[in-house]
Design a protein around this motif. Structure first.
Motif, PDB file in Angstrom:
ATOM      1  N   PRO A 167       0.803  -1.236   0.000  1.00  0.00           N
ATOM      2  CA  PRO A 167       0.000   0.000   0.000  1.00  0.00           C
ATOM      3  C   PRO A 167       0.830   1.278   0.000  1.00  0.00           C
ATOM      4  O   PRO A 167       0.311   2.339  -0.344  1.00  0.00           O
ATOM      5  N   TRP A 168       2.094   1.187   0.383  1.00  0.00           N
ATOM      6  CA  TRP A 168       2.894   2.405   0.586  1.00  0.00           C
ATOM      7  C   TRP A 168       3.751   2.683  -0.644  1.00  0.00           C
ATOM      8  O   TRP A 168       4.971   2.609  -0.622  1.00  0.00           O
ATOM      9  N   ILE A 169       3.091   3.034  -1.734  1.00  0.00           N
ATOM     10  CA  ILE A 169       3.771   3.212  -3.019  1.00  0.00           C
ATOM     11  C   ILE A 169       4.604   4.486  -3.027  1.00  0.00           C
ATOM     12  O   ILE A 169       5.759   4.485  -3.478  1.00  0.00           O
ATOM     13  N   GLY A 170       4.041   5.588  -2.554  1.00  0.00           N
ATOM     14  CA  GLY A 170       4.746   6.865  -2.588  1.00  0.00           C
ATOM     15  C   GLY A 170       6.080   6.845  -1.865  1.00  0.00           C
ATOM     16  O   GLY A 170       7.113   7.245  -2.435  1.00  0.00           O
ATOM     17  N   PRO A 171       6.134   6.400  -0.603  1.00  0.00           N
ATOM     18  CA  PRO A 171       7.421   6.357   0.097  1.00  0.00           C
ATOM     19  C   PRO A 171       8.456   5.460  -0.576  1.00  0.00           C
ATOM     20  O   PRO A 171       9.643   5.790  -0.611  1.00  0.00           O
ATOM     21  N   ARG A 172       8.010   4.332  -1.141  1.00  0.00           N
ATOM     22  CA  ARG A 172       8.977   3.442  -1.799  1.00  0.00           C
ATOM     23  C   ARG A 172       9.502   4.069  -3.087  1.00  0.00           C
ATOM     24  O   ARG A 172      10.679   3.921  -3.431  1.00  0.00           O
ATOM     25  N   LEU A 173       8.657   4.797  -3.799  1.00  0.00           N
ATOM     26  CA  LEU A 173       9.104   5.498  -4.990  1.00  0.00           C
ATOM     27  C   LEU A 173      10.087   6.605  -4.619  1.00  0.00           C
ATOM     28  O   LEU A 173      11.087   6.823  -5.314  1.00  0.00           O
ATOM     29  N   ALA A 174       9.818   7.298  -3.509  1.00  0.00           N
ATOM     30  CA  ALA A 174      10.736   8.342  -3.056  1.00  0.00           C
ATOM     31  C   ALA A 174      12.103   7.754  -2.693  1.00  0.00           C
ATOM     32  O   ALA A 174      13.146   8.379  -2.950  1.00  0.00           O
ATOM     33  N   GLU A 175      12.112   6.553  -2.099  1.00  0.00           N
ATOM     34  CA  GLU A 175      13.387   5.901  -1.786  1.00  0.00           C
ATOM     35  C   GLU A 175      14.161   5.585  -3.058  1.00  0.00           C
ATOM     36  O   GLU A 175      15.387   5.766  -3.109  1.00  0.00           O
ATOM     37  N   LEU A 176      13.479   5.118  -4.085  1.00  0.00           N
ATOM     38  CA  LEU A 176      14.154   4.817  -5.351  1.00  0.00           C
ATOM     39  C   LEU A 176      14.735   6.087  -5.964  1.00  0.00           C
ATOM     40  O   LEU A 176      15.865   6.083  -6.476  1.00  0.00           O
ATOM     41  N   LEU A 177      13.980   7.192  -5.908  1.00  0.00           N
ATOM     42  CA  LEU A 177      14.480   8.457  -6.447  1.00  0.00           C
ATOM     43  C   LEU A 177      15.676   8.959  -5.649  1.00  0.00           C
ATOM     44  O   LEU A 177      16.612   9.541  -6.212  1.00  0.00           O
ATOM     45  N   ALA A 178      15.652   8.743  -4.337  1.00  0.00           N
ATOM     46  CA  ALA A 178      16.778   9.175  -3.510  1.00  0.00           C
ATOM     47  C   ALA A 178      18.044   8.410  -3.867  1.00  0.00           C
ATOM     48  O   ALA A 178      19.150   8.962  -3.828  1.00  0.00           O
ATOM     49  N   GLU A 179      17.898   7.149  -4.239  1.00  0.00           N
ATOM     50  CA  GLU A 179      19.064   6.373  -4.663  1.00  0.00           C
ATOM     51  C   GLU A 179      19.591   6.872  -6.006  1.00  0.00           C
ATOM     52  O   GLU A 179      20.804   6.915  -6.236  1.00  0.00           O
ATOM     53  N   ALA A 180      18.667   7.292  -6.883  1.00  0.00           N
ATOM     54  CA  ALA A 180      19.089   7.780  -8.198  1.00  0.00           C
ATOM     55  C   ALA A 180      19.676   9.183  -8.123  1.00  0.00           C
ATOM     56  O   ALA A 180      20.571   9.531  -8.908  1.00  0.00           O
ATOM     57  N   ALA A 181      19.179   9.990  -7.182  1.00  0.00           N
ATOM     58  CA  ALA A 181      19.652  11.384  -7.068  1.00  0.00           C
ATOM     59  C   ALA A 181      19.794  11.710  -5.587  1.00  0.00           C
ATOM     60  O   ALA A 181      18.967  12.420  -5.010  1.00  0.00           O
ATOM     61  N   PRO A 182      20.819  11.177  -4.932  1.00  0.00           N
ATOM     62  CA  PRO A 182      20.948  11.327  -3.475  1.00  0.00           C
ATOM     63  C   PRO A 182      21.079  12.762  -3.010  1.00  0.00           C
ATOM     64  O   PRO A 182      20.762  13.066  -1.866  1.00  0.00           O
ATOM     65  N   SER A 183      21.544  13.670  -3.854  1.00  0.00           N
ATOM     66  CA  SER A 183      21.689  15.062  -3.422  1.00  0.00           C
ATOM     67  C   SER A 183      20.413  15.871  -3.608  1.00  0.00           C
ATOM     68  O   SER A 183      20.381  17.066  -3.331  1.00  0.00           O
ATOM     69  N   GLY A 184      19.331  15.235  -4.112  1.00  0.00           N
ATOM     70  CA  GLY A 184      18.046  15.897  -4.230  1.00  0.00           C
ATOM     71  C   GLY A 184      17.837  16.662  -5.509  1.00  0.00           C
ATOM     72  O   GLY A 184      16.869  17.410  -5.635  1.00  0.00           O
ATOM     73  N   GLU A 185      18.726  16.498  -6.505  1.00  0.00           N
ATOM     74  CA  GLU A 185      18.580  17.280  -7.731  1.00  0.00           C
ATOM     75  C   GLU A 185      17.391  16.844  -8.571  1.00  0.00           C
ATOM     76  O   GLU A 185      17.086  17.448  -9.587  1.00  0.00           O
ATOM     77  N   VAL A 186      16.681  15.787  -8.129  1.00  0.00           N
ATOM     78  CA  VAL A 186      15.498  15.344  -8.860  1.00  0.00           C
ATOM     79  C   VAL A 186      14.326  16.301  -8.671  1.00  0.00           C
ATOM     80  O   VAL A 186      13.369  16.285  -9.438  1.00  0.00           O
ATOM     81  N   GLN A 187      14.379  17.159  -7.636  1.00  0.00           N
ATOM     82  CA  GLN A 187      13.276  18.087  -7.404  1.00  0.00           C
ATOM     83  C   GLN A 187      13.040  18.975  -8.631  1.00  0.00           C
ATOM     84  O   GLN A 187      13.948  19.623  -9.135  1.00  0.00           O
ATOM     85  N   GLY A 188      11.792  18.976  -9.064  1.00  0.00           N
ATOM     86  CA  GLY A 188      11.440  19.732 -10.254  1.00  0.00           C
ATOM     87  C   GLY A 188      11.743  19.019 -11.546  1.00  0.00           C
ATOM     88  O   GLY A 188      11.435  19.530 -12.625  1.00  0.00           O
ATOM     89  N   GLN A 189      12.355  17.843 -11.439  1.00  0.00           N
ATOM     90  CA  GLN A 189      12.747  17.102 -12.636  1.00  0.00           C
ATOM     91  C   GLN A 189      12.137  15.708 -12.650  1.00  0.00           C
ATOM     92  O   GLN A 189      12.641  14.813 -13.312  1.00  0.00           O
ATOM     93  N   PHE A 190      11.046  15.517 -11.891  1.00  0.00           N
ATOM     94  CA  PHE A 190      10.414  14.207 -11.816  1.00  0.00           C
ATOM     95  C   PHE A 190       8.944  14.328 -12.198  1.00  0.00           C
ATOM     96  O   PHE A 190       8.223  15.215 -11.724  1.00  0.00           O
ATOM     97  N   GLY A 191       8.507  13.437 -13.080  1.00  0.00           N
ATOM     98  CA  GLY A 191       7.106  13.378 -13.483  1.00  0.00           C
ATOM     99  C   GLY A 191       6.585  11.960 -13.385  1.00  0.00           C
ATOM    100  O   GLY A 191       7.362  10.993 -13.383  1.00  0.00           O
TER     101      GLY A 191
END
Length: 557
Positions: A448-472
């Protein structure tokens, strides 16, 4: 039953520190899962994200969710959540990206409601009954759930319980009702308006009208000082309403009143409809484990309606309950403002040494429903990991003995100590059941917890947070996703739009649902775009009742 438990059940209502013991009971019932449950869909994440954006922007007038105005509820709960987040961050205990700081106003509101039920209930039904009623309210499923959700209803209950307690004091003893108490009554109703609009004042108004009609007069009304009390109530709420009206050019009122409130009255909004009697049918679950006691007390409460305390509690509970039954949109927690009165009525009957026994069929129905609901909760919790994650969970199996312990302990107390001690035993023995379900089962699920798991995957791909504004993302637009990944997340319409989003700038990342994957790749081929896979997230969208797989891709850098 163990002698120590028997002694506890006898002594607790007479304890020297009743508020301390009620507080400890509340913490034992409510803390499991409070910090560990991920943000839920949809209301909790909507409220939390809007409060987070309020803190981020410093704009405490307008309410926004993502890039859109959220013109539904007043700002009171957002202010409370923003304040709790800022306090948590100032103390170094957490940060605004966690969900639990936004739940603190719900926890505090529920606690204040329980204490208010005890404090003012003493005048209405006596100290022992008020203690039992407060314990039953604290253990009710609906309030336990509301403490774990960052939204308005637990905080609203605190204002209703306080206002109705003061109104009850004015009704029972008009000559001793002071101007300061009247000011408190109107000020609390003003805060209630800031939390959820007219609901709190409506509960008080319906009770007052019912009492005036039943008594053929309202000598207590003058003691409320309505000539200056009503302006005081409006003055508490008016500044923000004026400010939001100016800031949104009137859109808040047209959308909140015409688009939200009236829609709920006339139609089942977001498929949340139900027939008349909906809340009565749900009562064995929402009031669990106290429903068995409250149901037994109903005939006695009606027979005792000439008693001023009982009369007031009936006027509090009955018209409000009927109002919520008449509204087209129905959710289990809507009737919560009537629960303190219902619990006080049940506890007053249970503590009365001269009480008349309930009809046998009603007593049997109440105990049968207690067993059925306890068994249903235990079985559902035990099976949930298998249905959600396709795996067994030994922790979840503990729900079965926890449910059995509650039923056994309640029945044993009923046989040996009486109905009042059975009610208190049920409240205490609900602790292990809630601990297993809320603290052990739900946080350990993954589907059920799709959003948090997706956020973890994005954090692994962009650990410094540069994904902000660049994710759809396309195919999953639930509010918990926005809370987990940030307000700058771009919600895309279809696979072609996802490909276009990647083409907009190098290094962008998109998540594409399995339903949109074919269209996404077709659009990539047309645009001659190269992508690399970052992984997949599989889960269950419980708001829509379907499983989905999100495929995450990054465009060429």
């Amino acid at each position: 039953m163990l002698p120590a438990l028997r002694d506890t059940l006898d002594r607790l209502p007479e304890t020297r520190w009743p508020r301390l013991w009620l507080t400890l009971l509340c913490l034992a019932l409510w803390l499991p899962g409070f910090f560990t449950l991920p943000p839920g869909d949809r209301d909790e994440s909507r409220f939390a994200q809007a409060s987070r954006q309020m803190v981020d922007s410093g704009d405490y007038v307008r309410i926004r969710l993502g890039q859109e105005e959220r013109n539904k509820k007043p700002a009171g709960i957002y202010w409370a959540q923003a304040a709790s987040v800022q306090a948590v961050e100032a103390l170094g205990l957490g940060h605004r990206g966690e969900i639990w700081p936004y739940r603190l106003p719900s926890l505090l509101g529920a606690w204040l409601a329980v204490l208010a039920t005890f404090h003012w209930g003493r005048v209405l039904v006596g100290r022992r009954a008020a203690f039992l009623a407060a314990a039953l309210l604290a253990s009710s499923v609906v309030l336990v759930v509301e403490t774990h959700i960052a939204k308005t209803d637990a905080a609203l209950l605190a204002t209703v319980a306080a206002a109705m307690g003061l109104l009850g004091r004015a009704y029972l003893a008009p000559p001793t009702f002071t101007a300061a108490q009247a000011a408190g009554f109107w000020a609390v109703l003003g805060v209630s308006i800031l939390l959820k609009g007219p609901i709190g004042p409506l509960v008080a108004l319906l009770a007052g009208v019912t009492l005036a009609a039943a008594d053929r007069g309202a000598p207590w009304l003058r003691r409320l000082r309505p000539l200056w009390g009503l302006p005081l109530m409006l003055a508490v709420a008016a500044p923000w309403f004026v400010a939001i009206g100016i800031a949104t050019e009137g859109r808040f009122f047209s959308e909140s009143v015409g688009g939200d409130m009236l829609a709920k009255v006339s139609a089942g909004e977001e498929a949340h409809g139900g027939p008349p009697g909906y809340y009565l049918l749900l009562f064995p679950l929402t009031a669990f484990p106290a429903a068995f006691l409250a149901l037994r007390a109903l005939p006695a409460a009606w027979r005792d309606r000439l008693n001023p305390g009982t009369r007031f509690l009936l006027a509090w509970a009955a018209p409000s309950w009927l109002m919520f039954e008449a509204v087209a949109t129905k959710l289990p927690h809507y009737v919560l403002p009537a629960f303190p009165a219902v619990m006080l009525l049940g506890a007053a009957w249970a503590m009365d040494p001269l009480r008349r026994p309930a009809p046998r069929w009603l007593a049997a129905l109440g105990m049968g429903l207690l067993v059925v609901v306890a068994a249903a909760l235990g079985i559902a919790a035990a099976l949930l990991p298998w249905f959600a994650d396709h795996r067994p969970d030994p922790v979840a199996l503990l729900a079965l003995p926890a449910a059995g312990l509650l039923v056994w302990g309640t029945l044993a107390a009923l046989r040996r100590r009486g109905i009042a001690q059975a009610g208190l035993a049920a409240a205490l023995l609900a602790v292990p059941l809630y601990a297993v379900v809320l603290g052990g089962v739900l946080p350990r699920l993954t589907a059920p917890w799709i959003g948090p798991r997706l956020a973890e995957l994005l954090a692994e791909a962009a650990p410094s947070g540069e994904v902000q504004g660049q994710f759809g993302i396309v195919g999953y637009h639930e509010p918990s996703l926005v809370f987990a990944t940030g307000a700058d997340t771009t919600l895309l319409r279809d696979g072609a739009a996802a490909a276009g989003f990647l083409a907009g700038a190098p290094g962008r990342i998109v998540a594409v649902s399995d339903r949109d994957k074919a269209a996404f790749f077709a659009a990539l081929e047309q645009r001659a775009l190269a992508v690399r896979s970052l992984g997949t997230v599989e889960g269950y969208n419980y708001t829509r009742g379907r499983r989905l797989t999100l495929h995450v891709f990054q465009g060429a850098t």
